[in-house]
Design a protein around this motif. Structure first.
Motif, PDB file in Angstrom:
ATOM      1  N   GLY A 184       0.850  -1.181   0.000  1.00  0.00           N
ATOM      2  CA  GLY A 184       0.000   0.000   0.000  1.00  0.00           C
ATOM      3  C   GLY A 184       0.888   1.234   0.000  1.00  0.00           C
ATOM      4  O   GLY A 184       1.685   1.431   0.922  1.00  0.00           O
ATOM      5  N   VAL A 185       0.796   2.040  -1.047  1.00  0.00           N
ATOM      6  CA  VAL A 185       1.634   3.234  -1.160  1.00  0.00           C
ATOM      7  C   VAL A 185       0.765   4.474  -1.250  1.00  0.00           C
ATOM      8  O   VAL A 185      -0.361   4.423  -1.757  1.00  0.00           O
ATOM      9  CB  VAL A 185       2.584   3.157  -2.382  1.00  0.00           C
ATOM     10  CG1 VAL A 185       3.576   2.016  -2.224  1.00  0.00           C
ATOM     11  CG2 VAL A 185       1.824   3.017  -3.687  1.00  0.00           C
ATOM     12  N   VAL A 186       1.299   5.571  -0.741  1.00  0.00           N
ATOM     13  CA  VAL A 186       0.620   6.865  -0.821  1.00  0.00           C
ATOM     14  C   VAL A 186       1.666   7.929  -1.126  1.00  0.00           C
ATOM     15  O   VAL A 186       2.834   7.771  -0.763  1.00  0.00           O
ATOM     16  CB  VAL A 186      -0.145   7.225   0.477  1.00  0.00           C
ATOM     17  CG1 VAL A 186      -1.290   6.266   0.723  1.00  0.00           C
ATOM     18  CG2 VAL A 186       0.786   7.269   1.671  1.00  0.00           C
ATOM     19  N   SER A 208      -9.764   2.541  -5.980  1.00  0.00           N
ATOM     20  CA  SER A 208     -10.685   3.561  -5.491  1.00  0.00           C
ATOM     21  C   SER A 208     -11.300   3.110  -4.175  1.00  0.00           C
ATOM     22  O   SER A 208     -11.399   1.921  -3.897  1.00  0.00           O
ATOM     23  CB  SER A 208     -11.790   3.809  -6.520  1.00  0.00           C
ATOM     24  OG  SER A 208     -12.563   2.636  -6.691  1.00  0.00           O
ATOM     25  N   GLY A 209     -11.698   4.092  -3.389  1.00  0.00           N
ATOM     26  CA  GLY A 209     -12.422   3.800  -2.164  1.00  0.00           C
ATOM     27  C   GLY A 209     -11.558   3.808  -0.917  1.00  0.00           C
ATOM     28  O   GLY A 209     -10.389   4.166  -0.945  1.00  0.00           O
ATOM     29  N   GLU A 210     -12.190   3.410   0.173  1.00  0.00           N
ATOM     30  CA  GLU A 210     -11.530   3.390   1.484  1.00  0.00           C
ATOM     31  C   GLU A 210     -10.320   2.466   1.406  1.00  0.00           C
ATOM     32  O   GLU A 210     -10.427   1.335   0.940  1.00  0.00           O
ATOM     33  CB  GLU A 210     -12.548   2.922   2.533  1.00  0.00           C
ATOM     34  CG  GLU A 210     -12.094   3.068   3.957  1.00  0.00           C
ATOM     35  CD  GLU A 210     -11.245   1.897   4.392  1.00  0.00           C
ATOM     36  OE1 GLU A 210     -10.221   2.154   5.056  1.00  0.00           O
ATOM     37  OE2 GLU A 210     -11.576   0.752   4.067  1.00  0.00           O
ATOM     38  N   PRO A 211      -9.128   2.938   1.804  1.00  0.00           N
ATOM     39  CA  PRO A 211      -7.893   2.186   1.577  1.00  0.00           C
ATOM     40  C   PRO A 211      -7.870   0.755   2.126  1.00  0.00           C
ATOM     41  O   PRO A 211      -7.446  -0.157   1.402  1.00  0.00           O
ATOM     42  CB  PRO A 211      -6.820   3.061   2.238  1.00  0.00           C
ATOM     43  CG  PRO A 211      -7.367   4.443   2.108  1.00  0.00           C
ATOM     44  CD  PRO A 211      -8.847   4.288   2.311  1.00  0.00           C
ATOM     45  N   ALA A 212      -8.280   0.527   3.357  1.00  0.00           N
ATOM     46  CA  ALA A 212      -8.215  -0.839   3.904  1.00  0.00           C
ATOM     47  C   ALA A 212      -9.107  -1.786   3.103  1.00  0.00           C
ATOM     48  O   ALA A 212      -8.700  -2.896   2.756  1.00  0.00           O
ATOM     49  CB  ALA A 212      -8.605  -0.852   5.380  1.00  0.00           C
ATOM     50  N   ALA A 243      -4.671   3.465  -3.021  1.00  0.00           N
ATOM     51  CA  ALA A 243      -6.124   3.501  -2.866  1.00  0.00           C
ATOM     52  C   ALA A 243      -6.550   4.935  -2.582  1.00  0.00           C
ATOM     53  O   ALA A 243      -6.233   5.488  -1.531  1.00  0.00           O
ATOM     54  CB  ALA A 243      -6.556   2.577  -1.733  1.00  0.00           C
ATOM     55  N   ASP A 244      -7.259   5.520  -3.510  1.00  0.00           N
ATOM     56  CA  ASP A 244      -7.690   6.915  -3.408  1.00  0.00           C
ATOM     57  C   ASP A 244      -9.150   6.968  -2.967  1.00  0.00           C
ATOM     58  O   ASP A 244     -10.046   6.585  -3.723  1.00  0.00           O
ATOM     59  CB  ASP A 244      -7.518   7.592  -4.767  1.00  0.00           C
ATOM     60  CG  ASP A 244      -7.785   9.085  -4.732  1.00  0.00           C
ATOM     61  OD1 ASP A 244      -8.350   9.587  -3.731  1.00  0.00           O
ATOM     62  OD2 ASP A 244      -7.433   9.758  -5.714  1.00  0.00           O
ATOM     63  N   HIS A 281      -7.760  -6.984  10.688  1.00  0.00           N
ATOM     64  CA  HIS A 281      -9.006  -7.562  11.193  1.00  0.00           C
ATOM     65  C   HIS A 281     -10.017  -7.891  10.107  1.00  0.00           C
ATOM     66  O   HIS A 281     -11.072  -8.438  10.401  1.00  0.00           O
ATOM     67  CB  HIS A 281      -9.663  -6.595  12.189  1.00  0.00           C
ATOM     68  CG  HIS A 281      -8.904  -6.449  13.451  1.00  0.00           C
ATOM     69  ND1 HIS A 281      -8.840  -7.440  14.400  1.00  0.00           N
ATOM     70  CD2 HIS A 281      -8.157  -5.428  13.924  1.00  0.00           C
ATOM     71  CE1 HIS A 281      -8.090  -7.034  15.403  1.00  0.00           C
ATOM     72  NE2 HIS A 281      -7.658  -5.829  15.142  1.00  0.00           N
ATOM     73  N   SER A 282      -9.703  -7.580   8.830  1.00  0.00           N
ATOM     74  CA  SER A 282     -10.749  -7.689   7.815  1.00  0.00           C
ATOM     75  C   SER A 282     -10.530  -8.753   6.753  1.00  0.00           C
ATOM     76  O   SER A 282     -11.381  -8.928   5.897  1.00  0.00           O
ATOM     77  CB  SER A 282     -10.939  -6.334   7.122  1.00  0.00           C
ATOM     78  OG  SER A 282      -9.796  -6.005   6.365  1.00  0.00           O
TER      79      SER A 282
END
Length: 181
Positions: free
Chosen positions: A28-30, A113-117, A57-58, A159-160
């Motif tokens: 995961g990179v930002v 796209s969407g919430e990163p986790a 993930a944006d 946890h997911s």
């Protein structure tokens, strides 16, 4: 010892037998993130003999599939300028190219796209990732506020889903991944 039907019990397992991990390492990179995450992901991919997928993930865009299977990322804010998110992704990809040009591994970039986790967990399943590498939160009031509002990506990932998560500490890292627009 015979069981109820007069047959012998199956042999007990002799212990765990390791299997070779074959799926890529998903990092995961930002933009502006400490390079430690990318470097540990490269080290793991190299050591495991697998590829690396760097995923951004944006949360400000949504995916829309067009005819023919092409996926377009569109801003969730109708007043936003799409060029901003496109430029952020382009700058991030350029930074990755510069950092990974001599890493000696096969790698790719994915814009999610969407919430990163949630986006990283879904993509990990899609690509059959062996593990996910993410960073801890960075120091600073803005990062603490963001984590309090959105939660920790690392904790939510842990946890997911079933893919192991490697969390790289970033608190005092100086070198950063290019891509901050």
């Amino acid at each position: 010892m015979p069981d109820i039907e007069g047959q012998r019990d199956p042999q007990p397992e002799t212990g765990y037998r390791p299997r070779r991990l074959e799926g890529p390492v998903l990092a995961g990179v930002v933009p502006g993130q400490g390079l430690a995450v990318l470097h540990r992901a490269v080290d793991l991919a190299h050591g495991l003999g697998v590829g690396l997928v760097c995923a951004y993930a944006d949360p400000t865009v949504i995916s829309e599939e067009e005819p023919g299977g092409r996926v377009e990322l569109l801003s969730i804010d109708p007043d936003a300028v799409d060029d901003d998110s496109v430029q952020v992704r382009a700058d991030l990809l350029d930074g990755l190219r510069g950092e990974l040009s001599e890493a000696g591994i096969t790698w790719s970039f994915a814009a999610l796209s969407g919430e990163p986790a949630h986006a990283l967990a879904s993509y990990a399943r899609e690509v059959g990732a062996s593990l996910i590498v993410v960073g801890t939160r960075e120091d600073g009031l803005a990062h603490r506020f963001e984590e309090r509002i959105a939660g920790s990506v690392a904790v939510r990932l842990g946890h997911s889903q079933d893919v192991p998560v490697v969390v790289v500490p970033l608190a005092h890292r100086r070198r950063r991944l290019r891509g901050d627009s």
